[in-house]
Design a protein around this motif. Structure first.
Motif, PDB file in Angstrom:
ATOM      1  N   TYR B  87      29.888 -17.035 -11.484  1.00 16.61           N
ATOM      2  CA  TYR B  87      29.420 -17.870 -12.585  1.00 16.61           C
ATOM      3  C   TYR B  87      27.898 -17.827 -12.604  1.00 16.61           C
ATOM      4  O   TYR B  87      27.248 -18.201 -11.621  1.00 16.61           O
ATOM      5  CB  TYR B  87      29.897 -19.313 -12.415  1.00 16.61           C
ATOM      6  N   GLY B  88      27.330 -17.328 -13.701  1.00 15.20           N
ATOM      7  CA  GLY B  88      25.888 -17.180 -13.780  1.00 15.20           C
ATOM      8  C   GLY B  88      25.174 -18.508 -13.994  1.00 15.20           C
ATOM      9  O   GLY B  88      25.759 -19.468 -14.493  1.00 15.20           O
ATOM     10  N   ALA B  89      23.888 -18.548 -13.581  1.00 22.88           N
ATOM     11  CA  ALA B  89      23.073 -19.736 -13.828  1.00 22.88           C
ATOM     12  C   ALA B  89      22.779 -19.850 -15.333  1.00 22.88           C
ATOM     13  O   ALA B  89      22.661 -20.937 -15.865  1.00 22.88           O
ATOM     14  CB  ALA B  89      21.783 -19.675 -13.019  1.00 22.88           C
ATOM     15  N   GLU B  90      22.630 -18.673 -15.966  1.00 24.47           N
ATOM     16  CA  GLU B  90      22.558 -18.665 -17.434  1.00 24.47           C
ATOM     17  C   GLU B  90      23.391 -17.477 -17.916  1.00 24.47           C
ATOM     18  O   GLU B  90      23.756 -16.613 -17.112  1.00 24.47           O
ATOM     19  CB  GLU B  90      21.104 -18.569 -17.908  1.00 24.47           C
ATOM     20  N   ALA B 122      26.757 -11.872 -15.454  1.00 25.33           N
ATOM     21  CA  ALA B 122      27.668 -13.012 -15.414  1.00 25.33           C
ATOM     22  C   ALA B 122      27.242 -14.095 -16.400  1.00 25.33           C
ATOM     23  O   ALA B 122      26.069 -14.464 -16.451  1.00 25.33           O
ATOM     24  CB  ALA B 122      27.718 -13.586 -14.005  1.00 25.33           C
ATOM     25  N   ASP B 123      28.224 -14.577 -17.157  1.00 26.39           N
ATOM     26  CA  ASP B 123      27.974 -15.714 -18.044  1.00 26.39           C
ATOM     27  C   ASP B 123      28.220 -17.010 -17.285  1.00 26.39           C
ATOM     28  O   ASP B 123      28.827 -17.020 -16.221  1.00 26.39           O
ATOM     29  CB  ASP B 123      28.904 -15.651 -19.257  1.00 26.39           C
ATOM     30  N   LYS B 124      27.771 -18.101 -17.908  1.00 28.83           N
ATOM     31  CA  LYS B 124      27.957 -19.405 -17.267  1.00 28.83           C
ATOM     32  C   LYS B 124      29.437 -19.756 -17.111  1.00 28.83           C
ATOM     33  O   LYS B 124      29.834 -20.441 -16.181  1.00 28.83           O
ATOM     34  CB  LYS B 124      27.262 -20.488 -18.098  1.00 28.83           C
ATOM     35  N   ASP B 125      30.249 -19.273 -18.073  1.00 27.26           N
ATOM     36  CA  ASP B 125      31.688 -19.603 -18.008  1.00 27.26           C
ATOM     37  C   ASP B 125      32.466 -18.601 -17.145  1.00 27.26           C
ATOM     38  O   ASP B 125      33.693 -18.666 -17.082  1.00 27.26           O
ATOM     39  CB  ASP B 125      32.280 -19.676 -19.420  1.00 27.26           C
ATOM     40  N   PRO B 216      20.878 -12.381  -6.834  1.00 27.70           N
ATOM     41  CA  PRO B 216      20.027 -13.235  -6.016  1.00 27.70           C
ATOM     42  C   PRO B 216      20.858 -14.168  -5.127  1.00 27.70           C
ATOM     43  O   PRO B 216      21.990 -14.473  -5.457  1.00 27.70           O
ATOM     44  CB  PRO B 216      19.252 -14.037  -7.066  1.00 27.70           C
ATOM     45  N   GLU B 217      20.260 -14.580  -4.024  1.00 32.70           N
ATOM     46  CA  GLU B 217      20.985 -15.379  -3.055  1.00 32.70           C
ATOM     47  C   GLU B 217      21.434 -16.723  -3.637  1.00 32.70           C
ATOM     48  O   GLU B 217      20.749 -17.293  -4.473  1.00 32.70           O
ATOM     49  CB  GLU B 217      20.090 -15.653  -1.846  1.00 32.70           C
ATOM     50  N   THR B 218      22.595 -17.176  -3.187  1.00 33.30           N
ATOM     51  CA  THR B 218      23.026 -18.513  -3.584  1.00 33.30           C
ATOM     52  C   THR B 218      23.747 -19.157  -2.408  1.00 33.30           C
ATOM     53  O   THR B 218      24.453 -18.481  -1.663  1.00 33.30           O
ATOM     54  CB  THR B 218      23.960 -18.478  -4.803  1.00 33.30           C
ATOM     55  N   LYS B 219      23.523 -20.445  -2.239  1.00 34.30           N
ATOM     56  CA  LYS B 219      24.251 -21.106  -1.148  1.00 34.30           C
ATOM     57  C   LYS B 219      25.561 -21.695  -1.670  1.00 34.30           C
ATOM     58  O   LYS B 219      26.380 -22.169  -0.899  1.00 34.30           O
ATOM     59  CB  LYS B 219      23.387 -22.186  -0.474  1.00 34.30           C
ATOM     60  N   ASN B 220      25.750 -21.614  -2.970  1.00 31.40           N
ATOM     61  CA  ASN B 220      26.978 -22.161  -3.546  1.00 31.40           C
ATOM     62  C   ASN B 220      28.073 -21.098  -3.612  1.00 31.40           C
ATOM     63  O   ASN B 220      28.317 -20.498  -4.649  1.00 31.40           O
ATOM     64  CB  ASN B 220      26.706 -22.730  -4.930  1.00 31.40           C
ATOM     65  N   PHE B 249      29.475 -26.864  -1.075  1.00 29.92           N
ATOM     66  CA  PHE B 249      29.591 -26.049  -2.284  1.00 29.92           C
ATOM     67  C   PHE B 249      29.500 -26.912  -3.530  1.00 29.92           C
ATOM     68  O   PHE B 249      30.142 -27.949  -3.634  1.00 29.92           O
ATOM     69  CB  PHE B 249      30.928 -25.305  -2.269  1.00 29.92           C
ATOM     70  N   LYS B 250      28.656 -26.497  -4.445  1.00 30.78           N
ATOM     71  CA  LYS B 250      28.540 -27.212  -5.727  1.00 30.78           C
ATOM     72  C   LYS B 250      28.566 -26.212  -6.862  1.00 30.78           C
ATOM     73  O   LYS B 250      28.067 -25.104  -6.731  1.00 30.78           O
ATOM     74  CB  LYS B 250      27.223 -27.987  -5.771  1.00 30.78           C
ATOM     75  N   ARG B 251      29.135 -26.614  -7.968  1.00 30.56           N
ATOM     76  CA  ARG B 251      29.151 -25.749  -9.143  1.00 30.56           C
ATOM     77  C   ARG B 251      27.840 -25.926  -9.902  1.00 30.56           C
ATOM     78  O   ARG B 251      27.799 -26.539 -10.968  1.00 30.56           O
ATOM     79  CB  ARG B 251      30.362 -26.053 -10.012  1.00 30.56           C
ATOM     80  N   GLU B 252      26.798 -25.392  -9.299  1.00 33.81           N
ATOM     81  CA  GLU B 252      25.450 -25.508  -9.868  1.00 33.81           C
ATOM     82  C   GLU B 252      24.747 -24.171  -9.795  1.00 33.81           C
ATOM     83  O   GLU B 252      24.893 -23.444  -8.806  1.00 33.81           O
ATOM     84  CB  GLU B 252      24.623 -26.506  -9.062  1.00 33.81           C
ATOM     85  N   GLY B 253      23.951 -23.861 -10.820  1.00 29.46           N
ATOM     86  CA  GLY B 253      23.204 -22.602 -10.826  1.00 29.46           C
ATOM     87  C   GLY B 253      24.161 -21.429 -10.737  1.00 29.46           C
ATOM     88  O   GLY B 253      25.257 -21.458 -11.298  1.00 29.46           O
ATOM     89  N   LEU B 254      23.744 -20.402 -10.004  1.00 32.54           N
ATOM     90  CA  LEU B 254      24.633 -19.265  -9.771  1.00 32.54           C
ATOM     91  C   LEU B 254      25.611 -19.657  -8.664  1.00 32.54           C
ATOM     92  O   LEU B 254      25.199 -20.060  -7.587  1.00 32.54           O
ATOM     93  CB  LEU B 254      23.808 -18.052  -9.336  1.00 32.54           C
ATOM     94  N   TYR B 255      26.903 -19.581  -8.948  1.00 27.57           N
ATOM     95  CA  TYR B 255      27.855 -19.878  -7.874  1.00 27.57           C
ATOM     96  C   TYR B 255      29.043 -18.920  -7.900  1.00 27.57           C
ATOM     97  O   TYR B 255      29.383 -18.333  -8.922  1.00 27.57           O
ATOM     98  CB  TYR B 255      28.307 -21.340  -7.911  1.00 27.57           C
ATOM     99  N   ILE B 256      29.617 -18.761  -6.708  1.00 28.93           N
ATOM    100  CA  ILE B 256      30.666 -17.764  -6.492  1.00 28.93           C
ATOM    101  C   ILE B 256      31.916 -18.467  -5.978  1.00 28.93           C
ATOM    102  O   ILE B 256      31.832 -19.310  -5.090  1.00 28.93           O
ATOM    103  CB  ILE B 256      30.239 -16.751  -5.405  1.00 28.93           C
ATOM    104  N   VAL B 257      33.057 -18.118  -6.538  1.00 33.78           N
ATOM    105  CA  VAL B 257      34.320 -18.630  -6.013  1.00 33.78           C
ATOM    106  C   VAL B 257      35.218 -17.435  -5.723  1.00 33.78           C
ATOM    107  O   VAL B 257      35.309 -16.513  -6.533  1.00 33.78           O
ATOM    108  CB  VAL B 257      35.019 -19.569  -7.024  1.00 33.78           C
TER     109      VAL B 257
END
Lengths: 280, 265
Positions: B87-90, B122-125, B216-220, B249-257
């Motif tokens: 899920y992209g940040a934008e 990646a889009d936000k959705d 880019p790195e993400t902690k989510n 884990f939070k669904r914020e910014g760039l996040y990966i599931v």
């Protein structure tokens, strides 16, 4: 010298026996695993059957009932495995048909029923006691049951005893399956999202074989698993891929995929379903 | 004298041959009785034979790299259908995804590029564009051989109760409804097939064996991996604390599931 010949002969014969035994040993090991798999599957069928018969109410059963049902399962398991070891070629599965329902308006109430003689193995969400999915659908394809729980699609899995039509189809190399599916599913009329889900479900199974004989089913499938929708729905696309592992390329008359699409259009209330079956 | 010597030599030759023949006979006999034993064990305890076959297959594969399959059930267990949602940040954010593992990869969709990256927009959705084609997620599958999963904590669930179990636990872990739905339709038929299942969600072991790097790195990053074994009857197992897997884990910014799993035999 004669003396040695006898030893050589004995040695030869015993080597032969060892060879034969190894082969039969490996074969019987294969058979045993097969029978085992079938036992597992048949017990699953028993269970799904039982839970269907007893309805959802019984799900909160006590420990005693649990024990009872497990012993029931054991006995019927034995019977069924005997049946299947005699004739285990008939038994196939209709795997992962998922049904997408799209509506032209939001909050549309739709009833979907699946009529089949086959044993249902799994369904998500569960149908009601009359075998009907009662759902509310939206334009984006999201499906909500009457309790308000949201689903991406309706999912079911059933046994299959019908012999499918392989008179026309495609013979595709395992490593070419990716391009084949990308193109074929587009021709049939799946949108990209549906095709993507189809592909990641079936691609690993197709790629695992050297070659596959692939045929998309029409009447044989839709008649065996009759899907009814209320209110009436003209636009229904049901894609069911059957495939067999083959060792090398074989000739097969090419199937015209536009037949499957027919007059299907993404207009009004429309339904898309995809699934398949690996034929042994 | 010469004749005598010949005789002695002949005798010792014969003796030598006899010893060789007897030892060959003994070996053959031993092999035969072993095979008979295997046949007997096979009929009485098929699971034992299957286990031995699988370990042998894996050992041979390890030592020689040759793929053998004695009993026709495949070699070693597989990590099935991990799918990665990005899920992209934008909308249209460019993200590089890399998976490092010693496993043999069985399937990937789409295929990674030559550098071993999935380069996605990646889009936000969560909609992904890779090489101008649209994807719902990244999919991969592999076969592992040197991992022993942690079953010290987990759940013992009746096959017919799997539906409720998954619905509750996946929500607790942090999957959204769409992801959970896809997880459930994939694993529910396999869980319901067994009388009972011993289920454990893997954490560190999984992340170490399948290293996922994001640029880019993400902690989510939320990685859900369910391992399970079919068993005949209920057993006791210490309940697992799923909040450890979710972490912060939070669904914020760039996040990966990511979700996937493996059925152990």
């Amino acid at each position: 010298m004669k003396f040695n010949f006898i030893y050589v002969a004995i040695l030869g014969i015993s080597c032969l026996i060892v060879g034969i035994l190894t082969v039969t040993g490996v074969q019987s090991a294969k058979n045993v695993t097969k029978v085992n798999n079938i036992q597992v599957e048949s017990s699953a069928r028993n269970e799904s059957n039982e839970s269907k018969e007893s309805g959802e109410v019984k799900e909160s059963s006590s420990g005693a009932e649990t024990k009872e049902s497990s012993t029931n399962n054991e006995t019927s398991e034995c019977n069924e495995s005997e049946e299947h070891s005699i004739d285990n070629n008939v038994y196939e599965l209709a795997k992962k048909p998922v049904i997408y329902i799209y509506s032209d308006v939001d909050d549309k109430y739709v009833e979907v029923s699946l009529d089949t003689q086959e044993k249902m193995l799994c369904e998500y969400p569960k149908r009601d006691e009359n075998g009907i999915w009662k759902v509310v659908v939206n334009r984006d394809g999201s499906v909500t049951d009457l309790d308000g729980k949201e689903y991406n699609y309706l999912f079911w899995e059933a046994e299959n005893t019908v012999e499918y039509d392989f008179s026309k189809g495609f013979c595709i190399k395992g490593s070419d399956s990716r391009e084949f599916l990308d193109k074929a599913l587009k021709d049939i009329g799946l949108n990209r999202k549906e095709a993507n889900e189809f592909i990641i479900y079936w691609l690993p199974q197709l790629e695992a074989n050297e070659w596959n004989l692939i045929s998309f089913q029409t009447d044989k499938y839709t008649e065996n698993y009759d899907l009814r929708v209320h209110p009436h729905c003209d636009n229904m696309l049901r894609v069911f891929m059957t495939f067999k592992k083959v060792d090398g390329p074989v000739e097969i008359k090419k199937q015209d995929l536009s037949d499957i699409k027919g007059n299907f259009r993404r207009e009004g209330l429309h339904i898309v379903e995809w699934g398949g079956s690996k034929i042994k | 004298m010469e004749q005598n010597q010949d005789k002695v030599q002949g005798k010792s030759k014969k003796k030598g041959k006899l010893i060789v023949l007897i030892s060959i006979g003994a070996v053959v006999g031993a092999l035969l009785s072993m095979l008979v034993m295997v046949a007997i064990i096979n009929t009485l305890f098929p699971n034992v034979v299957r286990y031995v076959c699988n370990s042998l297959e894996m050992a041979i594969n390890d030592l020689t790299g040759v793929v053998v399959d004695f009993n026709g059930d495949g070699i070693g267990p597989s990590s099935d259908k991990p799918v990665i949602y990005v899920y992209g940040a934008e909308d249209g954010q460019e993200v590089k995804v890399r998976l490092d593992t010693s496993d043999e990869m069985l399937c990937e969709y789409p295929q990674r590029d030559e550098d071993g990256y999935w380069k996605v927009k990646a889009d936000k959705d969560g909609r992904l564009i890779i090489d101008e084609e649209e994807y719902n997620y990244i999919f991969w599958e592999s076969r592992y051989k040197d991992v022993s999963w942690d079953f010290s904590k987990g759940y013992c669930i009746k096959g017919s109760d799997s539906r409720e179990f998954l619905e509750n636990k996946l929500e607790e872990i942090g999957l959204n409804r769409k992801e959970a739905n896809e997880f459930i339709v994939y694993w529910l038929p396999r869980l319901e097939k067994n009388e009972y299942n011993l289920i454990s969600f893997q954490d560190e072991l999984y992340k170490e064996h399948y290293k996922l790097s994001i640029e880019p790195e993400t902690k989510n990053t939320l990685r859900v991996y369910m391992t399970f074994k079919g068993i005949e009857s209920a057993v006791k197992i210490e309940e697992q604390d799923l909040s450890k897997i979710k972490g912060d884990f939070k669904r914020e910014g760039l996040y990966i599931v990511e979700w996937g799993g493996s059925e152990l035999k």
